[in-house]
Write a protein that holds these residues in place. Structure first.
Motif, PDB file in Angstrom:
ATOM      1  N   UNK A 197      37.129 -33.800   2.674  1.00 22.35           N
ATOM      2  CA  UNK A 197      37.026 -32.868   3.801  1.00 22.35           C
ATOM      3  C   UNK A 197      37.947 -33.285   4.940  1.00 22.35           C
ATOM      4  N   UNK A 198      38.013 -34.595   5.202  1.00 19.56           N
ATOM      5  CA  UNK A 198      38.902 -35.037   6.282  1.00 19.56           C
ATOM      6  C   UNK A 198      40.360 -34.729   5.933  1.00 19.56           C
ATOM      7  N   UNK A 199      40.768 -35.071   4.728  1.00 19.03           N
ATOM      8  CA  UNK A 199      42.158 -34.828   4.333  1.00 19.03           C
ATOM      9  C   UNK A 199      42.477 -33.335   4.394  1.00 19.03           C
ATOM     10  N   UNK A 200      41.534 -32.524   3.946  1.00 17.58           N
ATOM     11  CA  UNK A 200      41.729 -31.074   3.934  1.00 17.58           C
ATOM     12  C   UNK A 200      41.899 -30.496   5.340  1.00 17.58           C
ATOM     13  N   UNK A 201      41.202 -31.054   6.316  1.00 16.65           N
ATOM     14  CA  UNK A 201      41.206 -30.507   7.679  1.00 16.65           C
ATOM     15  C   UNK A 201      41.933 -31.379   8.698  1.00 16.65           C
ATOM     16  N   UNK A 202      42.578 -32.429   8.236  1.00 17.02           N
ATOM     17  CA  UNK A 202      43.198 -33.400   9.145  1.00 17.02           C
ATOM     18  C   UNK A 202      44.178 -32.740  10.119  1.00 17.02           C
ATOM     19  N   UNK A 203      45.040 -31.886   9.629  1.00 13.73           N
ATOM     20  CA  UNK A 203      46.028 -31.245  10.510  1.00 13.73           C
ATOM     21  C   UNK A 203      45.354 -30.393  11.573  1.00 13.73           C
ATOM     22  N   UNK A 204      44.384 -29.624  11.164  1.00 15.50           N
ATOM     23  CA  UNK A 204      43.647 -28.749  12.091  1.00 15.50           C
ATOM     24  C   UNK A 204      42.941 -29.577  13.171  1.00 15.50           C
ATOM     25  N   UNK A 205      42.273 -30.644  12.760  1.00 16.31           N
ATOM     26  CA  UNK A 205      41.531 -31.466  13.721  1.00 16.31           C
ATOM     27  C   UNK A 205      42.467 -32.259  14.631  1.00 16.31           C
ATOM     28  N   UNK A 206      43.571 -32.736  14.071  1.00 16.54           N
ATOM     29  CA  UNK A 206      44.548 -33.446  14.894  1.00 16.54           C
ATOM     30  C   UNK A 206      45.141 -32.487  15.926  1.00 16.54           C
ATOM     31  N   UNK A 207      45.391 -31.259  15.518  1.00 14.76           N
ATOM     32  CA  UNK A 207      45.902 -30.254  16.459  1.00 14.76           C
ATOM     33  C   UNK A 207      44.876 -29.980  17.571  1.00 14.76           C
ATOM     34  N   UNK A 208      43.606 -29.869  17.226  1.00 10.35           N
ATOM     35  CA  UNK A 208      42.571 -29.635  18.237  1.00 10.35           C
ATOM     36  C   UNK A 208      42.519 -30.790  19.237  1.00 10.35           C
ATOM     37  N   UNK A 209      42.679 -32.004  18.737  1.00  8.85           N
ATOM     38  CA  UNK A 209      42.676 -33.165  19.630  1.00  8.85           C
ATOM     39  C   UNK A 209      43.916 -33.152  20.509  1.00  8.85           C
ATOM     40  N   UNK A 210      45.057 -32.826  19.941  1.00  9.69           N
ATOM     41  CA  UNK A 210      46.298 -32.748  20.730  1.00  9.69           C
ATOM     42  C   UNK A 210      46.179 -31.687  21.820  1.00  9.69           C
ATOM     43  N   UNK A 211      45.577 -30.562  21.502  1.00 12.41           N
ATOM     44  CA  UNK A 211      45.380 -29.510  22.506  1.00 12.41           C
ATOM     45  C   UNK A 211      44.463 -30.014  23.613  1.00 12.41           C
ATOM     46  N   UNK A 212      43.398 -30.714  23.245  1.00 17.77           N
ATOM     47  CA  UNK A 212      42.491 -31.244  24.268  1.00 17.77           C
ATOM     48  C   UNK A 212      43.238 -32.221  25.182  1.00 17.77           C
ATOM     49  N   UNK A 213      43.995 -33.128  24.593  1.00 17.16           N
ATOM     50  CA  UNK A 213      44.750 -34.098  25.396  1.00 17.16           C
ATOM     51  C   UNK A 213      45.720 -33.358  26.318  1.00 17.16           C
ATOM     52  N   UNK A 214      46.422 -32.372  25.793  1.00 16.24           N
ATOM     53  CA  UNK A 214      47.386 -31.607  26.586  1.00 16.24           C
ATOM     54  C   UNK A 214      46.702 -30.900  27.757  1.00 16.24           C
ATOM     55  N   UNK A 215      45.519 -30.369  27.515  1.00 17.05           N
ATOM     56  CA  UNK A 215      44.803 -29.645  28.572  1.00 17.05           C
ATOM     57  C   UNK A 215      44.090 -30.569  29.555  1.00 17.05           C
ATOM     58  N   UNK A 216      43.997 -31.860  29.230  1.00 14.53           N
ATOM     59  CA  UNK A 216      43.292 -32.824  30.083  1.00 14.53           C
ATOM     60  C   UNK A 216      44.126 -34.095  30.242  1.00 14.53           C
ATOM     61  N   UNK A 217      45.436 -33.927  30.381  1.00 11.36           N
ATOM     62  CA  UNK A 217      46.364 -35.059  30.424  1.00 11.36           C
ATOM     63  C   UNK A 217      45.919 -36.124  31.424  1.00 11.36           C
ATOM     64  N   UNK A 218      45.454 -35.718  32.585  1.00  8.88           N
ATOM     65  CA  UNK A 218      45.095 -36.686  33.623  1.00  8.88           C
ATOM     66  C   UNK A 218      43.918 -37.568  33.225  1.00  8.88           C
ATOM     67  N   UNK A 219      43.160 -37.183  32.223  1.00  7.47           N
ATOM     68  CA  UNK A 219      42.072 -38.023  31.724  1.00  7.47           C
ATOM     69  C   UNK A 219      42.602 -39.141  30.829  1.00  7.47           C
ATOM     70  N   UNK A 220      43.861 -39.048  30.431  1.00  5.64           N
ATOM     71  CA  UNK A 220      44.440 -40.012  29.514  1.00  5.64           C
ATOM     72  C   UNK A 220      45.544 -40.861  30.142  1.00  5.64           C
TER      73      UNK A 220
END
Length: 169
Positions: free
Chosen positions: A140-163
């Motif tokens: 399941x992780x391998x199957x959805x890895x790209x999708x989940x990594x993209x969701x995390x990247x979007x979160x980081x992008x939208x909350x850059x100052x938290x990082x």
């Protein structure tokens, strides 16, 4: 708290290369701010979001390389399953990955004593045969890895100052 500073031009360049490069820049910068490694001593230097991003990096690397069994065997089970990693991912909106980690947590507590034992390479490889319950999680992780990594990247992008603090050039 350690201040993590990333140049705006570096963020733009990494983002243009793709989500993996974008996240990698943040992971590398956060690690550099604490001397390279996330340890019990360096963890208090970071905020929850920074720690969670580093946890995802560890989780991603271990599971993509050798699955949940490798993650646990290499000593990361406690860090991933006994901390609020899954809860924070849920807050970030990565609900399906959070659910996967909660499912992995159940198996971690069920088998951790056997999986965390020192063993030879041959004994380690035999663990995959002994604990097939992890196969579905790995798949399941391998199957959805790209999708989940993209969701995390979007979160980081939208909350850059938290990082990190972005240094304008």
């Amino acid at each position: 708290m350690k201040e993590v500073v990333i140049k705006e031009t570096d963020i733009i360049s990494a983002a243009n290369e793709g989500m993996d490069s974008f996240l990698s820049l943040f992971v590398k910068s956060i690690k550099e701010s604490i001397g390279g490694d996330l340890t019990a001593e360096t963890m208090p230097m970071l905020n929850v979001n920074q720690i969670t991003l580093l946890a995802y990096d560890i989780f991603h690397e271990e599971v993509m390389d050798g699955g949940f069994i490798q993650l646990i065997h290499n000593g990361y089970g406690g860090f991933i399953f006994q901390n609020p990693f899954a809860k924070v991912l849920k807050i970030w909106g990565v609900r399906d990955l959070s659910r996967l980690i909660y499912n992995g947590r159940e198996l971690y507590f069920k088998y951790k004593d056997k999986l965390e034992k020192d063993c030879s390479d041959e004994e380690f490889m035999a663990l995959f045969e002994q604990f097939p319950e992890f196969d579905d999680l790995d798949d399941e992780f391998v199957e959805h890895e790209e999708e989940w990594t993209e969701q995390i990247a979007i979160y980081v992008d939208e909350h850059v100052s938290d990082f990190a603090r972005v240094e304008r050039n």
